[in-house]
Write a protein that holds these residues in place. Structure first.
Motif, PDB file in Angstrom:
ATOM      1  N   HIS A   1       0.820  -1.211   0.000  1.00 52.69           N
ATOM      2  CA  HIS A   1       0.000   0.000   0.000  1.00 52.69           C
ATOM      3  C   HIS A   1       0.854   1.261   0.000  1.00 52.69           C
ATOM      4  O   HIS A   1       0.427   2.294  -0.514  1.00 52.69           O
ATOM      5  CB  HIS A   1      -0.933   0.008   1.213  1.00 52.69           C
ATOM      6  CG  HIS A   1      -1.979  -1.047   1.128  1.00 52.69           C
ATOM      7  ND1 HIS A   1      -3.162  -0.870   0.452  1.00 52.69           N
ATOM      8  CD2 HIS A   1      -2.008  -2.313   1.598  1.00 52.69           C
ATOM      9  CE1 HIS A   1      -3.890  -1.976   0.535  1.00 52.69           C
ATOM     10  NE2 HIS A   1      -3.209  -2.872   1.219  1.00 52.69           N
ATOM     11  N   ALA A   2       2.057   1.202   0.585  1.00 48.41           N
ATOM     12  CA  ALA A   2       2.923   2.383   0.631  1.00 48.41           C
ATOM     13  C   ALA A   2       4.350   1.965   0.956  1.00 48.41           C
ATOM     14  O   ALA A   2       4.593   0.871   1.461  1.00 48.41           O
ATOM     15  CB  ALA A   2       2.418   3.365   1.683  1.00 48.41           C
ATOM     16  N   ILE A   3       5.276   2.881   0.661  1.00 49.49           N
ATOM     17  CA  ILE A   3       6.693   2.713   0.974  1.00 49.49           C
ATOM     18  C   ILE A   3       7.110   3.886   1.846  1.00 49.49           C
ATOM     19  O   ILE A   3       6.765   5.028   1.553  1.00 49.49           O
ATOM     20  CB  ILE A   3       7.559   2.736  -0.308  1.00 49.49           C
ATOM     21  CG1 ILE A   3       7.106   1.682  -1.295  1.00 49.49           C
ATOM     22  CG2 ILE A   3       9.029   2.562   0.030  1.00 49.49           C
ATOM     23  CD1 ILE A   3       7.697   1.864  -2.677  1.00 49.49           C
ATOM     24  N   ALA A   4       7.857   3.618   2.902  1.00 46.34           N
ATOM     25  CA  ALA A   4       8.432   4.682   3.731  1.00 46.34           C
ATOM     26  C   ALA A   4       9.941   4.530   3.651  1.00 46.34           C
ATOM     27  O   ALA A   4      10.504   3.587   4.191  1.00 46.34           O
ATOM     28  CB  ALA A   4       7.948   4.563   5.169  1.00 46.34           C
ATOM     29  N   ALA A   5      10.585   5.447   2.922  1.00 46.20           N
ATOM     30  CA  ALA A   5      12.030   5.380   2.740  1.00 46.20           C
ATOM     31  C   ALA A   5      12.561   6.802   2.594  1.00 46.20           C
ATOM     32  O   ALA A   5      11.849   7.677   2.089  1.00 46.20           O
ATOM     33  CB  ALA A   5      12.379   4.558   1.502  1.00 46.20           C
TER      34      ALA A   5
END
Length: 107
Positions: free
Chosen positions: A91-95
């Motif tokens: 659903h999402a990427i946190a980077a």
């Protein structure tokens, strides 16, 4: 465990994810303990990518990813549990490389 030491090579757009925390009780932002039996709708989970297939386009090793824990397959490698997902199931990427205005959503 570094990805290079895992006895596995991912294929296509498959991802091997190490799950953060446990499915047990958790605390709210205000410090209230929420028991594992309390369920309010579907709750997404965070994990860290430890291996990725050659066709994964937006994921890099070490990225934190958001996924639905009901849409997963589990595997045990060297005594540790991992989740097997497709890149499209995220659903999402946190980077740190995710720029402002680019949520990292995979559509």
């Amino acid at each position: 465990m570094p990805a290079g030491t895992l006895p596995i090579r991912m294929l296509h757009d498959r991802l091997l994810v190490s799950v953060e925390g446990e499915a047990g009780e958790r605390r709210s932002g205000g410090g209230i303990v929420i028991p594992a039996t309390a369920s309010v709708g579907r709750r997404l989970s965070w994990g860290t990518v430890v291996a990725a297939g050659p066709n994964a386009r937006q994921i890099e090793l070490g990225d934190r990813v958001l996924f639905d824990p009901e849409e997963r397959a589990e595997v045990e490698l060297q005594g540790k549990d991992y989740i097997l997902l497709r890149e499209r199931d995220l659903h999402a990427i946190a980077a740190p490389r995710v720029q402002d205005g680019h949520t990292g959503l995979y559509l």
